[in-house]
Write a protein that holds these residues in place. Structure first.
Motif, PDB file in Angstrom:
ATOM      1  N   GLY A   1       0.815  -1.216   0.000  1.00 51.32           N
ATOM      2  CA  GLY A   1       0.000   0.000   0.000  1.00 51.32           C
ATOM      3  C   GLY A   1       0.842   1.258   0.000  1.00 51.32           C
ATOM      4  O   GLY A   1       0.595   2.198  -0.763  1.00 51.32           O
ATOM      5  N   ARG A   2       1.868   1.290   0.858  1.00 51.19           N
ATOM      6  CA  ARG A   2       2.764   2.451   0.903  1.00 51.19           C
ATOM      7  C   ARG A   2       3.534   2.587  -0.401  1.00 51.19           C
ATOM      8  O   ARG A   2       3.767   3.688  -0.893  1.00 51.19           O
ATOM      9  CB  ARG A   2       3.726   2.345   2.079  1.00 51.19           C
TER      10      ARG A   2
ATOM     11  N   LEU B   1       4.884  10.215  -6.818  1.00 49.31           N
ATOM     12  CA  LEU B   1       6.064  10.589  -7.607  1.00 49.31           C
ATOM     13  C   LEU B   1       5.779  10.657  -9.099  1.00 49.31           C
ATOM     14  O   LEU B   1       6.499  11.332  -9.834  1.00 49.31           O
ATOM     15  CB  LEU B   1       7.213   9.622  -7.330  1.00 49.31           C
ATOM     16  N   ASN B   2       4.727   9.964  -9.541  1.00 49.96           N
ATOM     17  CA  ASN B   2       4.396   9.976 -10.961  1.00 49.96           C
ATOM     18  C   ASN B   2       3.167  10.819 -11.281  1.00 49.96           C
ATOM     19  O   ASN B   2       2.704  10.827 -12.421  1.00 49.96           O
ATOM     20  CB  ASN B   2       4.219   8.539 -11.464  1.00 49.96           C
ATOM     21  N   GLY B   3       2.633  11.522 -10.266  1.00 47.56           N
ATOM     22  CA  GLY B   3       1.494  12.407 -10.487  1.00 47.56           C
ATOM     23  C   GLY B   3       0.242  11.689 -10.938  1.00 47.56           C
ATOM     24  O   GLY B   3      -0.505  12.201 -11.779  1.00 47.56           O
ATOM     25  N   ILE B   4      -0.006  10.507 -10.397  1.00 50.01           N
ATOM     26  CA  ILE B   4      -1.163   9.705 -10.797  1.00 50.01           C
ATOM     27  C   ILE B   4      -2.203   9.746  -9.675  1.00 50.01           C
ATOM     28  O   ILE B   4      -1.873   9.578  -8.506  1.00 50.01           O
ATOM     29  CB  ILE B   4      -0.735   8.251 -11.070  1.00 50.01           C
TER      30      ILE B   4
ATOM     31  N   ALA C   1      13.448   0.190   9.816  1.00 50.84           N
ATOM     32  CA  ALA C   1      13.818   1.369   9.018  1.00 50.84           C
ATOM     33  C   ALA C   1      12.783   1.608   7.920  1.00 50.84           C
ATOM     34  O   ALA C   1      12.371   2.746   7.680  1.00 50.84           O
ATOM     35  CB  ALA C   1      15.212   1.198   8.419  1.00 50.84           C
ATOM     36  N   GLU C   2      12.344   0.550   7.264  1.00 52.91           N
ATOM     37  CA  GLU C   2      11.336   0.664   6.211  1.00 52.91           C
ATOM     38  C   GLU C   2      10.031   1.212   6.777  1.00 52.91           C
ATOM     39  O   GLU C   2       9.394   2.072   6.169  1.00 52.91           O
ATOM     40  CB  GLU C   2      11.101  -0.703   5.561  1.00 52.91           C
ATOM     41  N   GLU C   3       9.646   0.734   7.954  1.00 51.40           N
ATOM     42  CA  GLU C   3       8.395   1.193   8.573  1.00 51.40           C
ATOM     43  C   GLU C   3       8.452   2.673   8.950  1.00 51.40           C
ATOM     44  O   GLU C   3       7.417   3.323   9.037  1.00 51.40           O
ATOM     45  CB  GLU C   3       8.066   0.333   9.793  1.00 51.40           C
ATOM     46  N   GLY C   4       9.649   3.215   9.165  1.00 52.03           N
ATOM     47  CA  GLY C   4       9.787   4.623   9.525  1.00 52.03           C
ATOM     48  C   GLY C   4       9.938   5.557   8.334  1.00 52.03           C
ATOM     49  O   GLY C   4      10.012   6.776   8.516  1.00 52.03           O
ATOM     50  N   LEU C   5       9.974   5.019   7.127  1.00 51.03           N
ATOM     51  CA  LEU C   5      10.214   5.857   5.955  1.00 51.03           C
ATOM     52  C   LEU C   5       9.101   6.868   5.699  1.00 51.03           C
ATOM     53  O   LEU C   5       9.371   8.002   5.318  1.00 51.03           O
ATOM     54  CB  LEU C   5      10.432   4.989   4.713  1.00 51.03           C
ATOM     55  N   ALA C   6       7.859   6.470   5.917  1.00 51.99           N
ATOM     56  CA  ALA C   6       6.744   7.389   5.663  1.00 51.99           C
ATOM     57  C   ALA C   6       6.857   8.622   6.544  1.00 51.99           C
ATOM     58  O   ALA C   6       6.628   9.751   6.079  1.00 51.99           O
ATOM     59  CB  ALA C   6       5.411   6.685   5.894  1.00 51.99           C
ATOM     60  N   ASP C   7       7.226   8.436   7.805  1.00 46.97           N
ATOM     61  CA  ASP C   7       7.372   9.571   8.719  1.00 46.97           C
ATOM     62  C   ASP C   7       8.503  10.505   8.306  1.00 46.97           C
ATOM     63  O   ASP C   7       8.496  11.680   8.653  1.00 46.97           O
ATOM     64  CB  ASP C   7       7.618   9.083  10.152  1.00 46.97           C
ATOM     65  N   ARG C   8       9.483   9.995   7.587  1.00 49.35           N
ATOM     66  CA  ARG C   8      10.620  10.796   7.120  1.00 49.35           C
ATOM     67  C   ARG C   8      10.321  11.537   5.815  1.00 49.35           C
ATOM     68  O   ARG C   8      11.139  12.288   5.338  1.00 49.35           O
ATOM     69  CB  ARG C   8      11.828   9.892   6.862  1.00 49.35           C
ATOM     70  N   GLY C   9       9.163  11.264   5.215  1.00 48.75           N
ATOM     71  CA  GLY C   9       8.844  11.874   3.922  1.00 48.75           C
ATOM     72  C   GLY C   9       9.457  11.133   2.745  1.00 48.75           C
ATOM     73  O   GLY C   9       9.474  11.638   1.630  1.00 48.75           O
ATOM     74  N   TRP C  10       9.957   9.936   2.986  1.00 48.15           N
ATOM     75  CA  TRP C  10      10.627   9.137   1.962  1.00 48.15           C
ATOM     76  C   TRP C  10       9.755   8.941   0.727  1.00 48.15           C
ATOM     77  O   TRP C  10      10.237   8.967  -0.405  1.00 48.15           O
ATOM     78  CB  TRP C  10      11.007   7.792   2.561  1.00 48.15           C
TER      79      TRP C  10
ATOM     80  N   PHE D   1      15.203  11.394  -4.234  1.00 47.93           N
ATOM     81  CA  PHE D   1      16.530  11.758  -3.724  1.00 47.93           C
ATOM     82  C   PHE D   1      16.584  11.749  -2.195  1.00 47.93           C
ATOM     83  O   PHE D   1      16.859  12.745  -1.561  1.00 47.93           O
ATOM     84  CB  PHE D   1      16.995  13.116  -4.290  1.00 47.93           C
ATOM     85  N   GLN D   2      16.305  10.590  -1.652  1.00 46.32           N
ATOM     86  CA  GLN D   2      16.340  10.393  -0.207  1.00 46.32           C
ATOM     87  C   GLN D   2      17.605   9.644   0.181  1.00 46.32           C
ATOM     88  O   GLN D   2      18.204   8.927  -0.633  1.00 46.32           O
ATOM     89  CB  GLN D   2      15.122   9.587   0.248  1.00 46.32           C
ATOM     90  N   ARG D   3      17.994   9.775   1.460  1.00 41.37           N
ATOM     91  CA  ARG D   3      19.178   9.074   1.971  1.00 41.37           C
ATOM     92  C   ARG D   3      18.940   8.760   3.447  1.00 41.37           C
ATOM     93  O   ARG D   3      18.433   9.596   4.191  1.00 41.37           O
ATOM     94  CB  ARG D   3      20.400   9.959   1.818  1.00 41.37           C
TER      95      ARG D   3
END
Length: 185
Positions: free
Chosen positions: A8-9, A17-20, A125-134, A139-141
């Motif tokens: 889902g995420r 990212l693709n404007g859909i 780490a993957e579960e926290g990506l949404a909170d980081r704006g990933w 261009f995330q790191r």
């Protein structure tokens, strides 16, 4: 240790990212916009067949000439690094140094999701990506420490890992995963 990819995420990120719009995805998948919304929010999971259709729609492909240089850089790197689709975690390229910890050659894992081999720290780490704006911009790191995943098929060794996103020629996002420091044995 097996983990389910948070589809889902991944779908939400692909759309943004693709404007859909959700309605377009719903039309393409022959479902309601409400179903897409529930999948993206995590309220519901798509069934297995729909999950595969979603993954096929959002999966990155680095098999074209435009991504050849990126693949070559990864495949000839002397450091443990691999490139995956950021949405599906399917392997697109791996360095010999990365594949040394794997039970088979990197070619045998190409286009297969590596998510099932994630360590608990990678899952966190993957579960926290949404909170980081990933999922909201490219261009995330991210750097974090991971432990061993307990797998002999594709071993994740303890150390510091770096994730970096990179746009691919097909408009999808790749994730370069580099081990930047290994824990002493």
């Amino acid at each position: 240790m097996l983990h389910d990819l948070p589809v889902g995420r991944a779908l939400r990120r692909f759309r943004i990212l693709n404007g859909i719009k959700q309605g377009h995805v719903a039309e393409h998948l022959a479902v309601t916009q409400a179903s897409v919304s529930r999948w993206e929010s995590g309220m519901h999971e798509p069934d297995a067949a729909m999950r595969e259709r979603i993954l096929a729609m959002i999966a990155a492909n680095a098999g074209n000439d435009a991504d050849a240089a990126l693949k070559r850089l990864v495949e000839t790197s002397s450091v443990p690094v691999h490139l995956v689709c950021d949405a599906t975690h399917r392997l697109l390229a791996a360095s010999p140094a990365r594949a040394m910890a794997w039970a088979d050659s990197a070619d045998s894992f190409l286009n297969r999701s590596l998510w099932a081999f994630a360590s608990p720290e990678i899952v966190a780490a993957e579960e926290g990506l949404a909170d980081r704006g990933w999922y909201d911009r490219p261009f995330q790191r991210l750097e974090f420490h991971t432990g061993h995943n307990g797998s002999v098929v594709i071993a994740v060794l303890p150390g510091t890992m770096r994730w970096e996103t990179v746009p691919l020629a097909d408009g999808r996002i790749g994730r370069i995963t580099t081990t930047i420091a290994s824990d002493p044995a």
